[in-house]
Design a protein around this motif. Sequence first.
Motif, PDB file in Angstrom:
ATOM      1  N   SER A 144       4.840   2.624   3.564  1.00 17.95           N
ATOM      2  CA  SER A 144       3.669   3.285   2.992  1.00 17.95           C
ATOM      3  C   SER A 144       3.646   4.756   3.388  1.00 17.95           C
ATOM      4  CB  SER A 144       2.387   2.600   3.481  1.00 17.95           C
ATOM      5  OG  SER A 144       1.243   3.343   3.109  1.00 17.95           O
ATOM      6  N   SER A 168       0.363   0.808  -5.706  1.00 17.71           N
ATOM      7  CA  SER A 168       0.229   2.229  -5.370  1.00 17.71           C
ATOM      8  C   SER A 168      -1.194   2.750  -5.516  1.00 17.71           C
ATOM      9  CB  SER A 168       1.174   3.058  -6.258  1.00 17.71           C
ATOM     10  OG  SER A 168       2.520   2.763  -5.957  1.00 17.71           O
ATOM     11  N   ASN A 173       0.850  -1.197   0.000  1.00 18.28           N
ATOM     12  CA  ASN A 173       0.000   0.000   0.000  1.00 18.28           C
ATOM     13  C   ASN A 173       0.888   1.250   0.000  1.00 18.28           C
ATOM     14  OD1 ASN A 173      -2.292   1.635   0.248  1.00 18.28           O
ATOM     15  ND2 ASN A 173      -2.326   1.451   2.473  1.00 18.28           N
ATOM     16  N   TYR A 174       1.672   1.418  -1.055  1.00 20.48           N
ATOM     17  CA  TYR A 174       2.737   2.414  -1.053  1.00 20.48           C
ATOM     18  C   TYR A 174       2.238   3.835  -0.829  1.00 20.48           C
ATOM     19  CZ  TYR A 174       5.540  -1.407  -2.918  1.00 20.48           C
ATOM     20  OH  TYR A 174       6.173  -2.612  -3.089  1.00 20.48           O
TER      21      TYR A 174
END
Length: 558
Positions: free
Chosen positions: A509, A376, A173-174
Amino acid sequence: MTESAGNKKEDCHAANGVKPGRNGMVKNHHHHHQYQKQEKVYHAACNGELYSRPFIESFEETPMLVAVLTYMGYGILTIFGYLRDFMREWKIEKCHIAREREEQKDFVPLYQDFENFYTRNLYMRIRDSWNRPICGVPGAKFDLVERSSNDYNWTFEYTGRVVKNVINLGSYNYLGFAENTGSCATAAGDVTVKFGVGVASTRQEMGNLDRHEELEKLVASFLGVESAMAFAMGFATNSMNIPAIAGKGCLILSDELNHASLVLGARLSGSTIRVFKHNNMQSLEKLLRDAIVHGQPRTHRPWKKILILVEGIYSMEGSIIRLPEVIALKKKYKAYLYLDEAHSIGALGPSGRGVVEYFGLDPKDVDIMMGTFTKSFGASGGYIGGRKDLIDYLRAHSHSAIYATSMSPPVLEQIITSMKCIMGEDGMTIGRSRIQRLAENTVYFRRRLREMGFIIYGNNDSPVVPMMLYMPAKIGAFGREMLKRNIGVVVVGFPATPIIESRARFCISAAHSKEMLDRALDVISEVGDLLQLKYSRHKVLPSLDRPFDETTYEENEE
């Protein structure tokens, strides 16, 4: 100390205490850190030749004692595995493994029993470290369903308890778009009410929505290419499109650490495949030169086409492709370049446009730009971008386009909304601030781990942070001890990694606050001391915290 990427490649191979074999160069340097003199530094100068910014990566060599103990650990587990198999055969120990039915005992077995040896005797010991069921949004924190096993991980039972607020260091979940509140969630909910959840058809039949067309135009604009095409599954974007691009009589040059989807696509294409050492430009150039000189085997005819397969960020190593040099070689030998930006799109570059923007290169120099929406963008699916004639060809010849059900409307809307946010087309600066926060978090987290004495792999700007565990017993122990302290991590071992290079893989993240990272780092240090994981022989002096900015890379030119 500063070396030009263009002029001093051959000077960067030798080092003491550092493993150069991964990419042909020894690289480990940051302006905050002062390393012992035993480590040679590769630092690409901002000389406008190939690199517009320093290229900083490190792969510290496995300490000899650790390597020996790791091999001994696997050897002992193997011996006990054979002993337990003997006990199961003679009914001394209860056997949980699946067996062929008695009436099929004369059939050729579906799989060889030895192929399952690792699974039943090594993997089962630490099986509780994987497939943990979560029951919430995989954001900066998540909730986890607790489970237990009474038969040494062969089966699990749910206790009915939920572990709350586990800090998530494992999800891709960048940019923090995996969330159930905010503009993306609202837009996806509205579209679900209007269009429903599924399309129930392929794009070529009745499954082509106006939102699909809008997404593809938006992706092309985001990437800076003529045209783009979206697919419902990221894995199939590689595995089903490479066979449409290359075939018999073609040569595929593949990085040895490429993802399974790239490997499968190359194999399905029927092309000749040759593998070059990870990120090693000397190895790649040798294969290119030999391909041009010798041509196809036996006939020595020229190859129909030569296709280079690489990734932007390698998800197990945390390394970034040396794209300027790959493009230089591609142009020199008239080859085609297929770039998989699954992990780098959104996570690299000042505006999140991936590794091409990170190096300040022209997107037109990459023939086929592939990426996924699963990281992303907090959604699913993948894309391919490039020239219009390439995309038109894929629409007619790609199995993934012709036979697969098209992307669902809420997923489409999640991607469109998050991409507009990244591009700033929503009229706000949330996207840009998340990209900046991800860069700050990445540099900070990597620096602190090095200061603590852990061996970590990869590029300083990569949000994928592998931390070496090595010994098999420490794989499960690290995951369990971290979870006891409410930190969720991913641990990885053989065969996903080389046998002596088991690791924990952290994914940073933009959703992580500094307080969360500090809490996680304190726990990692505590568990590292408990399990004796601080293997690094390179002393890094603690540095003063300060904001990340682009000038960070220009302060060490002396």
